[in-house]
Design an enzyme around this catalytic site. Sequence first.
Site, PDB file in Angstrom:
ATOM      1  CB  ALA A 175      -9.835  31.415  42.018  1.00 40.10           C
ATOM      2  CE1 TYR A 176      -7.079  36.606  48.468  1.00 38.22           C
ATOM      3  CE2 TYR A 176      -6.754  34.665  49.788  1.00 38.22           C
ATOM      4  CZ  TYR A 176      -6.805  36.183  49.464  1.00 38.22           C
ATOM      5  OH  TYR A 176      -6.175  36.899  50.559  1.00 38.22           O
TER       6      TYR A 176
END
Length: 255
Positions: A175-176
Amino acid sequence: MERLALVTGGSRGIGRAIAKALRDRGLSVVVASRDPERGRAAARELGAEWRFLDLADAASVAALARTLEGGLDVLVDNAAIALKGFDAKIARATLLVDFLGTMRLTDTLVPRVREGGRIVMVSSGVGSLSSVSSELAKRFLDEAIDRDRLVALTDDFVADVEAGRHAERGWPTSAYGVSKIALNTYTRILARELERDPRRIKVNAACPGWVRTDMGGNAAPRSPDEGAKTPVWLALLPDDGPTGGFFRDEKPIPW
Ligand code: NAP
């Protein structure tokens, strides 16, 4: 006239080192973060001011922007989170801070950036387009992409994570990483818009490398001061410097 810089996440890590370097160059610095105790202590040591900011909260973004109505010269979008684990909830929470909140803050502040201003996104090589399928990379790189289409793409990511099909749809399990891809895309959108702006504002993204901070951990090879170098260089670029680029060690790197 006094030059003013806002460094988000300036209370620790790379942001704190960026804030210190800008203070050393004679700028007035505001650092913004969530934890008041840590923020105030850092600001005291830096000779800066601290203001509350939670990028996940629109009201907090608006409140910080109201305190900067007099204008600013440098905006360093440094604050971010890298949560442990991977599911749709984590994807949503990460995108909210690292991409959507940062975009909201920046869009709110752009009208207040003075002539010759500099906007720096502290991004990451983890947000390289080499981590997504070529079909997705093409969509992120589309010259015609705008904020709505970019947000829709990140919504697709969350939906694909939720449905357990993100890998087959060409997304990384990070997600980062997707947040930084979105942040880089926003950097290009904003730089393109500002090319026609008489204020000659430059917008660039930086990868600090792997840095010893709460986020990067103890094993990282770079100190916060080393990680701060390229963001600080971009914050102080001369008029003939680049805009709309992505840099590590003061050199362009591919999106
Ligand atoms: P860090 O040590 O975890 O510091 C993060 C900073 O952001 C803190 O000041 C934190 O203060 C603030 N922050 C976190 N969530 C926030 C929120 N919701 N609203 C406002 N402020 C918030 O991180 P770092 O390693 O210095 O990273 C700085 C930047 O470099 C990030 O954009 C990161 O993605 C990027 N980066 C880091 C590395 C690395 O190896 N460290 C590598 C590549 C890129 P509070 O918690 O008090 O809010």
